[in-house]
Design a protein around this motif. Sequence first.
Motif, PDB file in Angstrom:
ATOM      1  N   GLU A  85       0.710  13.015  -0.879  1.00 33.96           N
ATOM      2  CA  GLU A  85       0.283  12.047  -0.126  1.00 33.96           C
ATOM      3  C   GLU A  85      -1.128  11.464  -0.505  1.00 33.96           C
ATOM      4  O   GLU A  85      -1.935  12.572  -0.857  1.00 33.96           O
ATOM      5  N   SER A  86      -1.583  10.402  -0.450  1.00 27.35           N
ATOM      6  CA  SER A  86      -2.779   9.711  -0.846  1.00 27.35           C
ATOM      7  C   SER A  86      -3.941  10.295   0.068  1.00 27.35           C
ATOM      8  O   SER A  86      -3.762  10.504   1.445  1.00 27.35           O
TER       9      SER A  86
ATOM     10  N   SER B  36      -1.480   5.223  -2.486  1.00 28.99           N
ATOM     11  CA  SER B  36      -0.946   3.885  -1.669  1.00 28.99           C
ATOM     12  C   SER B  36      -1.944   3.191  -0.886  1.00 28.99           C
ATOM     13  O   SER B  36      -1.596   2.339  -0.380  1.00 28.99           O
ATOM     14  N   TYR B  37      -3.256   3.654  -1.206  1.00 22.12           N
ATOM     15  CA  TYR B  37      -4.330   2.761  -0.344  1.00 22.12           C
ATOM     16  C   TYR B  37      -5.178   2.133  -1.010  1.00 22.12           C
ATOM     17  O   TYR B  37      -5.609   2.509  -2.207  1.00 22.12           O
TER      18      TYR B  37
ATOM     19  N   ARG C  49      -9.225   1.875   5.424  1.00 22.80           N
ATOM     20  CA  ARG C  49      -8.239   1.840   4.216  1.00 22.80           C
ATOM     21  C   ARG C  49      -6.947   1.109   4.654  1.00 22.80           C
ATOM     22  O   ARG C  49      -6.606   0.891   5.832  1.00 22.80           O
ATOM     23  N   TYR C  50      -6.281   0.663   3.866  1.00 25.24           N
ATOM     24  CA  TYR C  50      -5.070  -0.321   4.007  1.00 25.24           C
ATOM     25  C   TYR C  50      -4.034   0.439   3.095  1.00 25.24           C
ATOM     26  O   TYR C  50      -4.026   0.657   1.940  1.00 25.24           O
ATOM     27  N   LEU C  51      -2.825   0.531   3.948  1.00 19.48           N
ATOM     28  CA  LEU C  51      -1.384   0.989   3.135  1.00 19.48           C
ATOM     29  C   LEU C  51      -0.968  -0.261   2.417  1.00 19.48           C
ATOM     30  O   LEU C  51      -0.604  -1.228   2.854  1.00 19.48           O
ATOM     31  N   ASP C  52      -1.001   0.038   1.073  1.00 21.40           N
ATOM     32  CA  ASP C  52      -0.585  -1.072   0.240  1.00 21.40           C
ATOM     33  C   ASP C  52       0.868  -1.028  -0.272  1.00 21.40           C
ATOM     34  O   ASP C  52       1.331  -0.548  -1.143  1.00 21.40           O
TER      35      ASP C  52
ATOM     36  N   ILE D 280      -2.224  -2.831   6.878  1.00 21.20           N
ATOM     37  CA  ILE D 280      -0.951  -2.638   6.149  1.00 21.20           C
ATOM     38  C   ILE D 280      -0.905  -3.800   5.449  1.00 21.20           C
ATOM     39  O   ILE D 280      -0.672  -5.014   5.992  1.00 21.20           O
TER      40      ILE D 280
ATOM     41  N   LEU E 221       5.386   6.452  -2.852  1.00 19.08           N
ATOM     42  CA  LEU E 221       5.239   6.220  -1.469  1.00 19.08           C
ATOM     43  C   LEU E 221       5.947   7.601  -0.603  1.00 19.08           C
ATOM     44  O   LEU E 221       6.950   7.906  -1.034  1.00 19.08           O
TER      45      LEU E 221
ATOM     46  N   GLU F  71       4.112   7.777   4.904  1.00 21.15           N
ATOM     47  CA  GLU F  71       3.685   6.274   4.730  1.00 21.15           C
ATOM     48  C   GLU F  71       4.681   5.264   5.066  1.00 21.15           C
ATOM     49  O   GLU F  71       4.222   4.271   5.632  1.00 21.15           O
TER      50      GLU F  71
ATOM     51  N   GLU G  24       4.648   5.202   8.678  1.00 20.12           N
ATOM     52  CA  GLU G  24       3.490   4.409   9.097  1.00 20.12           C
ATOM     53  C   GLU G  24       3.863   2.996   9.343  1.00 20.12           C
ATOM     54  O   GLU G  24       3.481   2.219  10.226  1.00 20.12           O
TER      55      GLU G  24
END
Length: 489
Positions: free
Chosen positions: A4-5, A72-73, A81-84, A424, A443, A447, A450
């Motif tokens: 995980e990131s 992933s961010y 942070r934004y989950l991309d 997100i 991913l 995540e 989320e």
Amino acid sequence: MPSESTPLETSDPLGSAAVASGVSADPLGVLRDASARAGEALALASRYLDPSLVDVLSILGFDEDYVTARGSYIYDANGRRYLDLHTGEGFASLGHNHPDVRETIEATLAAGLLDGVQIHYSALSGMLAEALTALLPDALDAVFFASTGAEAVDSAMKFARAATGRPRLISCDSSFHGVTLGPLSLVGDEFFKEGFGPLLPGCARVPFGDLDRLEAELRAGDVAAFIVEPIQGRMVTLPPEGYLKAAEQLCRRHGTLFVLDEIQTGLGRTGRWFALEHWGLEPDFVLVGKALSGGYMPVAAMVTSREIFQKAVGTLERSYVHQSTYGRNQLSMAAGLATLRVIERDGLLEHAQRVGDYLRAGLGELQQRHELLAEIRSSGLMVGIELRAPSSRVAKMNWRLIHLASEGLFPQLIVIPLHRDHGIVTMAAGKNDVIKLLPPLTLSETEAQEFLDALDAVLTESRGAGKNWGVVREIATTTLRRRARASLS
Ligand SMILES: Cc1ncc(COP(=O)(O)O)c(C=O)c1O
């Protein structure tokens, strides 16, 4: 197994990244200056790049000062942070800034290899071609490297014409193949073409999935190639059962070359190396791009058979007629090999399939509870979420107003609050009601969950005439007012 990131803990990520990589590696102060001027990024883009796109970003609230990314961010200047889940339309498919690909690129740079010299072939380019062909059906054993997906498509258009001596090219409605003039002539949405004509002669389209229309075109005997995405990327449209294999057979029967544009579907996106594996296809060309360098270098490839390659350009006189200055550059070749090795080593095909199934099951469950979700279409980690009109009277009026203003605006009802309230990143897929996800193949289920929880919350808040409608209605009203003013002047 992908990890995980981990969040990046810094309020000055660009500066810190420069420091982390050693300030002495910035002898001309380029990164230092970029760090100091990070706050000017959008003003600079408005002044020198594309002010309309900057306006769109600011209207949608995407005008954050994003500065760095990992896994992933992505991270803004304030450290949020934004989950991309879009990864630049699938280009950072290993997650952002994958450390092993970066180290391979750094090692390649440090080796000071010869590059860009037309009399020279590097081992790296031969090795990447060898590795790509090993992942594809046996007949595909010849490669041309390009810098962009559009260039790979363009190459196939040229090679198909030259190899068959035929002029015409057939593609599908709603397809996307790139925006340079050749591929644009194939693209299936007029919206992209307006004002850029005349485009290439000899290009025609058939509906995706319609074998009768395809055969009617092929019967004329003058079609060099049928070019098709196995899964259409714009709205994540899956092919009807049996369609692609039957299209391949029709092409064979009529002497037309069968070209699969896997620029979006390739390299693990659908849980297989290539989507063609789902249907046992044996095309004459496969086009690869986007994810090939793990999100670092511009690189794409046209893969075909030796026979077709030689027919098109295989004489001493013609050996120089199709070239690309940066096509085989060492950094792209090394990044491509590293990317393929990471996918293999980390079991990302199986992982993408498993997390894709998890995401799909979660979306299916949400669909039971939220009327706005009309249809979920997916293959591996390529996901399209089609929205529908709400049933309440007020919401339906708003829905009509929003569609009157712009055909691609409605998904922003979900996309904007996902970004603004939940950090997100998703994308509206064009002039339609589809939200598209192309998350990193790395991913994690956590995540994915989320995202599912955030989507659940946003859909709940969008019930009736809930709070999320205000922003999109405002954009629609402003658009309609602007249009009315323009038509009066
Ligand atoms: C299926 C497909 N083909 C071609 C292209 C064009 O690739 P590029 O933007 O690298 O030119 C794209 C880009 O989105 C694509 O999705």
